[in-house]
Enzyme design. Structure first.
Site, PDB file in Angstrom:
ATOM      1  N   GLU A 110       0.832  -1.214   0.000  1.00 22.97           N
ATOM      2  CA  GLU A 110       0.000   0.000   0.000  1.00 22.97           C
ATOM      3  C   GLU A 110       0.867   1.266   0.000  1.00 22.97           C
ATOM      4  O   GLU A 110       0.518   2.263  -0.637  1.00 22.97           O
ATOM      5  CB  GLU A 110      -0.963  -0.033   1.193  1.00 22.97           C
ATOM      6  CG  GLU A 110      -2.058  -1.072   0.988  1.00 22.97           C
ATOM      7  CD  GLU A 110      -2.980  -1.224   2.180  1.00 22.97           C
ATOM      8  OE1 GLU A 110      -4.196  -1.018   2.016  1.00 22.97           O
ATOM      9  OE2 GLU A 110      -2.496  -1.544   3.276  1.00 22.97           O
ATOM     10  N   GLU A 130      -3.778  -9.702   3.599  1.00 24.36           N
ATOM     11  CA  GLU A 130      -4.469  -9.449   4.874  1.00 24.36           C
ATOM     12  C   GLU A 130      -5.587 -10.450   5.162  1.00 24.36           C
ATOM     13  O   GLU A 130      -5.909 -10.716   6.323  1.00 24.36           O
ATOM     14  CB  GLU A 130      -5.065  -8.034   4.875  1.00 24.36           C
ATOM     15  CG  GLU A 130      -4.060  -6.916   5.017  1.00 24.36           C
ATOM     16  CD  GLU A 130      -3.446  -6.453   3.697  1.00 24.36           C
ATOM     17  OE1 GLU A 130      -2.762  -5.430   3.696  1.00 24.36           O
ATOM     18  OE2 GLU A 130      -3.644  -7.138   2.665  1.00 24.36           O
TER      19      GLU A 130
END
Length: 710
Positions: A110, A130
């Site tokens: 990210e 995740e």
């Protein structure tokens, strides 16, 4: 100004107008609070300096950024948040380049997505995994990745948790360019100079719809994934939230999509599934911390022998070959060796048929395989794994022969599911070298390896077994010697609870459905049919002489086996398998056997809800798990959890049986056991450890913490 902590983990250096920002937070440059603070301070510095034209973000060591620091989960959040850091990077007026080598995972990717340009070196690994922790990307991953990669590729990457190589990331549109070499600073500076020379603009992903511009096509792709995920996620929380976030990326302006993503991320953080998955993640890392590893170094091993070429022996052989080691397989005659080799080749031929292996690669692997009918041919082996028929006398005979031929210091292991390894070791003159390695079938696929520690084995042999597990990419769990060790001992008890439920009124099909609804892939009667009903039948016959005459014994499975119905391999067991079907159909004749056995015992059947079935099933599992911990068969409750997640299909999002008990509350589990004991006090005998923990207001995890501090 950056704090001292952030300055040490985020280092700044200016080269030719480029501010090189190096994240140095070993081992994987995780995004702890100090790293976030340091990144924010670096962006502020770049903006304030006229001599800085561009910012280059790199990682020190072997990774770019391996992800968030998951030790921070559940603790008060220290500012700045990662979305704030990413927004600051993306909104920079000066171009920002991420040079990725090694892992750029989760929050690490990210950060890279917030940069205006991405360069990948050959060893780069990119992913948003995740979902494996019950979460979703919470710092713009669900909003930026689909804009770059398109809905299908981005969503599949997030749902699978899989990593992309540098080449795959370039093809997917996740990075802009590949570079050779291993030095991200040199490669990054060269790329940055090219960009500056061409007056490349800042290029925030948030400013463009990118591959989401065709909303109708994006929605069509997402709806197909939603339908598939609804089936495959089976009650999991975060996969559907990921789909919802990508939907927001298609429909909402970027800022609103980010706000929506953050809400969903925080909902996942608060979910019990996240607690279960994070526990499983840490437990698998803790499970290798054993007393013997502290006491001794492993012995070296370069050559392996496997005794037996049946299904288990062949699976173990494939595991060892896949680890790059040479294997000699011993069988009793030429015909058996030919069969053993064929079992091994069948695995690789299957991979060739699926396009996952070339014929040349198979030939190179099989060059490390030797078959023999002479024990003397393994005189030089460093480590021997016996995988013959599950019979104590047969195994003792094999070990006498191994004792004769094996060199001094060779590690000699037995792959047994139940048998007394101390008795097997006693058949040799070297009990200090004998250990149990309980592989699970199919051994080349199943992750769990129970390492069973008999009384006389030396510490370095135990350490060697854990080193072997690491080489074979198995999840090892240390177990003590008892009938069934950790997994099969507990399995025998909750299978009994299932049998009692069946005799008392629940059909085998209702029990299996309840267990599947809980999150297991299969129920206990489906598992029996898959493994072969004759295996359990042989065990029950072996134990008949020592069975407590007062204990309740359900004979339904014996009646089914007496008919020759052993499950999938015979076309019927508890279920019918017409024309070799893998999915079974309910069998009216089995229900008739169940009814006849109830009548014979004078049982009036009663109805059970799915919730009542699982209360009993789980209470039996947890209670026996507590006994296994108390007796030292398992070192800690987490060892029981890892055993069941890795080897018995326990739903990972529930964290394992002992973590599940903690989440439900031990007083509730104990109350259930005491209630069931009114019907059968012999079977439902509360584990003293469970009673002690409830009395002290503690949980199983307190025992994990105590051992971590020891």
């Amino acid at each position: 100004m950056a704090s001292e902590a952030s300055a040490s983990v985020v280092q700044l250096q200016t080269q030719d107008g480029v501010l090189v920002v190096t994240i140095a937070n070993p081992p994987v440059n995780a995004l702890g609070a100090a790293v976030r603070q340091g990144l924010l301070a670096a962006m502020q510095e770049a903006e304030s300096r006229a001599d800085v034209q561009a910012v280059l973000i790199v990682g020190a060591g072997k990774a770019f950024i391996g992800g968030a620091d998951i030790r921070e989960f559940g603790k008060p959040r220290v500012p700045p948040s990662l979305p704030e850091v990413c927004e600051r990077i993306e909104s920079s007026a000066k171009i920002v380049i991420a040079a990725i080598h090694g892992a750029a995972l989760g929050g690490g990717l990210e950060v890279a997505l917030s940069a205006h340009y991405r360069l990948a070196l050959p060893a780069a690994l990119l992913g948003l995994p995740e979902v494996n922790l019950g979460l979703l990307p919470g710092s713009g991953g669900t909003q930026r990745a689909p804009r770059l990669m398109g809905v299908k590729a981005a969503t599949e990457m997030m749902l699978s948790g899989k990593h992309l190589s540098a080449k795959a990331a370039l093809a997917a549109g996740l990075v802009d360019q590949l570079a050779e070499g291993t030095d991200p600073v040199a490669a990054g500076l060269a790329y940055t100079k090219q960009l500056l020379a061409s007056q490349a603009p800042t290029r925030p992903i948030s400013a463009s719809a990118g591959r989401l511009a065709d909303k109708a096509a994006a929605h069509a792709g997402l709806e197909a994934l939603r339908a598939a995920t609804t089936k495959s996620a089976r009650g999991l929380f975060s996969p559907m939230k990921i789909i919802d976030c990508v939907n927001a990326a298609i429909d909402l302006p970027f800022d609103q999509g980010m706000a929506f993503e953050r809400e969903q991320f925080l909902a996942c953080v608060d979910s019990p599934q996240r607690a279960g998955l994070v526990h499983a993640f840490f437990a698998e890392r803790e499970v290798v911390k054993i007393p013997e590893a502290k006491a001794a170094a492993p012995r070296a091993f370069a050559s392996i022998a496997v005794i037996g070429g049946g299904t288990m022996g062949a699976g173990i052989t494939v595991s060892v070959l896949d680890a790059g080691l040479p294997v000699t397989m011993i069988e009793r005659d030429a015909e058996s060796i030919a069969r053993g080799r064929a079992h091994v080749e069948k695995v690789y031929d299957g991979l060739i048929a699926k396009g996952r292996l070339s014929a040349e690669a198979k030939a190179a692997i099989m060059a490390r395989y030797t078959g023999s009918i002479h024990y003397d041919d393994i005189a030089g082996a460093d480590l021997v794994i016996e995988a013959v028929f599950e019979d104590l006398e047969v195994k003792k005979a094999v070990f006498k022969e191994l004792d004769r031929v094996c060199k001094p210091g060779a590690v000699v292991a037995t792959n047994t599911s139940y048998l007394d390894i101390d008795a097997i070791a006693a058949a040799t003159s070297r009990p200090q070298d004998v250990i149990g390695l309980h592989f699970f079938s199919p051994a080349n696929i199943m992750k769990l390896l129970e390492i069973v520690v008999p009384s006389q084995v030396s510490a370095d042999v135990v350490a060697t077994a854990f080193e072997l597990a690491k080489k074979l990419k198995k999840v090892p769990v240390r177990a003590g010697v008892c009938d069934g060790f950790i997994g099969n001992r507990i399995l025998a008890v909750y299978k009994q609870a299932a049998d009692y439920l069946m005799e008392d009124g629940a059909s085998p099909y209702e029990i299996d459905a309840a267990v599947r609804d809980f999150g297991f892939a299969m129920g206990p009667f489906q598992v029996t049919d898959l493994a072969g009903g004759d295996i359990g039948w042989a065990t029950r016959k072996r134990r008949a002489a020592t069975r407590d005459p007062q204990a309740r014994y359900v004979e339904i499975a014996d009646r089914i086996c007496e008919n020759g119905w052993f499950g999938q391999k015979t076309g019927r067991g508890f279920y019918l398998y017409p024309q070799g079907a893998r999915i079974g159909q309910p069998d009216p004749e089995v229900l008739a056997i169940v009814d006849a056995e109830r009548a014979k015992k004078g049982v009036t059947p009663r109805a059970f809800s799915g919730e009542e079935i699982m209360r009993r099933y789980m209470a039996a599992m947890v209670n026996e798990g507590a006994k296994v911990v108390e007796e030292g068969i398992a070192l800690r409750p987490l060892d029981v959890d890892v055993t069941f997640i890795s080897g018995y299909g326990f739903p990972r999002f529930r964290g394992g049986p002992m973590k599940y008990a903690d989440m439900v509350g031990l007083p509730k589990i104990l109350a259930d056991i005491q209630e069931f004991a009114k019907e059968d006090a012999l079977f439902w005998k509360p584990a003293p450890l469970l009673q002690k923990l409830v009395a002290e207001g503690r949980n199983f995890d307190s025992l994990n913490q105590a051992s971590a501090q020891a």
